[in-house]
Design an enzyme around this catalytic site. Sequence first.
Site, PDB file in Angstrom:
ATOM      1  N   HIS A  37      39.544 -21.555 -45.219  1.00 41.95           N
ATOM      2  CA  HIS A  37      40.071 -22.960 -46.582  1.00 41.95           C
ATOM      3  C   HIS A  37      41.266 -23.693 -45.244  1.00 41.95           C
ATOM      4  CE1 HIS A  37      39.183 -20.201 -49.666  1.00 41.95           C
ATOM      5  NE2 HIS A  37      38.233 -21.578 -50.170  1.00 41.95           N
ATOM      6  N   ASP A 152      29.066 -22.729 -46.679  1.00 41.98           N
ATOM      7  CA  ASP A 152      28.172 -23.309 -47.862  1.00 41.98           C
ATOM      8  C   ASP A 152      27.352 -24.163 -47.942  1.00 41.98           C
ATOM      9  OD1 ASP A 152      29.427 -21.296 -50.824  1.00 41.98           O
ATOM     10  OD2 ASP A 152      31.068 -22.056 -48.782  1.00 41.98           O
ATOM     11  N   GLN A 155      25.525 -25.992 -50.002  1.00 42.65           N
ATOM     12  CA  GLN A 155      26.741 -26.678 -51.403  1.00 42.65           C
ATOM     13  C   GLN A 155      26.323 -27.858 -50.273  1.00 42.65           C
ATOM     14  OE1 GLN A 155      30.155 -24.743 -53.437  1.00 42.65           O
ATOM     15  NE2 GLN A 155      30.935 -25.866 -51.593  1.00 42.65           N
ATOM     16  N   LEU A 186      34.527 -15.754 -43.661  1.00 41.73           N
ATOM     17  CA  LEU A 186      35.222 -15.589 -44.643  1.00 41.73           C
ATOM     18  C   LEU A 186      35.075 -16.244 -45.619  1.00 41.73           C
ATOM     19  CD1 LEU A 186      38.873 -16.041 -42.665  1.00 41.73           C
ATOM     20  CD2 LEU A 186      37.712 -14.130 -41.853  1.00 41.73           C
ATOM     21  N   SER A 187      35.447 -15.391 -46.721  1.00 43.98           N
ATOM     22  CA  SER A 187      35.348 -15.998 -48.168  1.00 43.98           C
ATOM     23  C   SER A 187      36.108 -15.301 -49.404  1.00 43.98           C
ATOM     24  CB  SER A 187      33.875 -15.285 -48.036  1.00 43.98           C
ATOM     25  OG  SER A 187      33.391 -15.598 -49.460  1.00 43.98           O
ATOM     26  N   SER A 188      36.227 -15.756 -49.816  1.00 36.86           N
ATOM     27  CA  SER A 188      37.004 -15.256 -50.707  1.00 36.86           C
ATOM     28  C   SER A 188      35.761 -14.080 -51.551  1.00 36.86           C
ATOM     29  CB  SER A 188      37.142 -16.442 -52.252  1.00 36.86           C
ATOM     30  OG  SER A 188      37.745 -16.859 -51.630  1.00 36.86           O
TER      31      SER A 188
HETATM   32  O1  PAF Z   1      33.099 -23.926 -52.088  1.00 39.80           O
HETATM   33  C1  PAF Z   1      33.956 -24.349 -53.702  1.00 39.80           C
HETATM   34  O2  PAF Z   1      34.302 -22.992 -53.330  1.00 39.80           O
HETATM   35  C2  PAF Z   1      32.923 -24.567 -54.404  1.00 39.80           C
HETATM   36  O3  PAF Z   1      32.195 -24.216 -54.718  1.00 39.80           O
HETATM   37  C3  PAF Z   1      34.185 -26.412 -54.702  1.00 39.80           C
HETATM   38  C4  PAF Z   1      32.993 -27.109 -53.654  1.00 39.80           C
HETATM   39  C5  PAF Z   1      34.983 -25.803 -54.285  1.00 39.80           C
HETATM   40  C6  PAF Z   1      33.353 -26.806 -55.976  1.00 39.80           C
HETATM   41  O4  PAF Z   1      34.088 -26.746 -57.363  1.00 39.80           O
END
Ligand code: PAF
Length: 283
Positions: A37, A152, A155, A186-188
């Site tokens: 992030h 993602d 997404q 890395l991912s939550s």
């Molecule tokens: O990738 C994410 O954390 C979520 O899907 C996002 C883009 C913030 C939308 O809620």
Amino acid sequence: MQTVETISALRALVARARSEQKKVALVPTMGNLHDGHIALIHCARQRADFVVASIFVNPLQFGANEDLANYPRTPDADREKLVNAGCDVLFAPAVEQIYPDGMLNQAIVNVPQVSEGLCGSARPGHFDGMATVVIKLLNIVQPDVAVFGEKDYQQLAVVRSMVKGLNMLTDIVGAPTIRAADGLALSSRNGYLSEQQRRIAPVLYASLKEMAASIRELHRVDESLLQACRQRMIDAGVNVDYFEIRNAQDLAPAREGAAHLVLLVAARIGTTRLIDNLTVDLR
Ligand code: PAF
């Protein structure tokens, strides 16, 4: 950095930045921020003078049996990381701020084709919920640029298709995946893994890399290697949801001779669902 919880307070801050001729970037997140992030914030900083990050765990994109209630929430640590990364504003709304009439009365955005298949099959309604909150955030902030992680991949493709299809002006930027030293993206959700599960998780990236190297060498997909990679993940104790090769632009099934491909994997280790991908450019 200022933290605001209402749309009106956020719009006032963005309006002030705009009146100072500042270029505005948005980084939408669900919090529990990690270095991936923070790389998005740095990417936004390079492209804009005023960076807004949002933290909103969007209930609309979680299925009934998914991890909404348990999704990690770490507001204090997140705030500190955003301050250190040079973020200007944190938008941290409550659910009622985003869905004042309730989620059932919310207009929904559906992005056909790219949101079908892959994670769209495994998580029905997920991309509608994601696209809906992203369009709301884009309409609230009206940024010049919005930054999303390439981890993602589907997404990002859905967001790009939505922005193009709905004639929105925001420039959508994809930022490269940040990985741990052993390759795990890395991912939550990595935080859900036990020590032993964490040790097997890098097999996802190892499989992607092996398959990508083979495609680069042969200029075609070696089906038996694809099967061997799937089997290796299964043998490691991973429940493979999909391991596929698609067209990198529109995620359509890869055609013979296609030059820009993406390998995508989604897999469960225990109850934790992880995704990863790797692009292969043959041009
Ligand atoms: O990738 C994410 O954390 C979520 O899907 C996002 C883009 C913030 C939308 O809620």
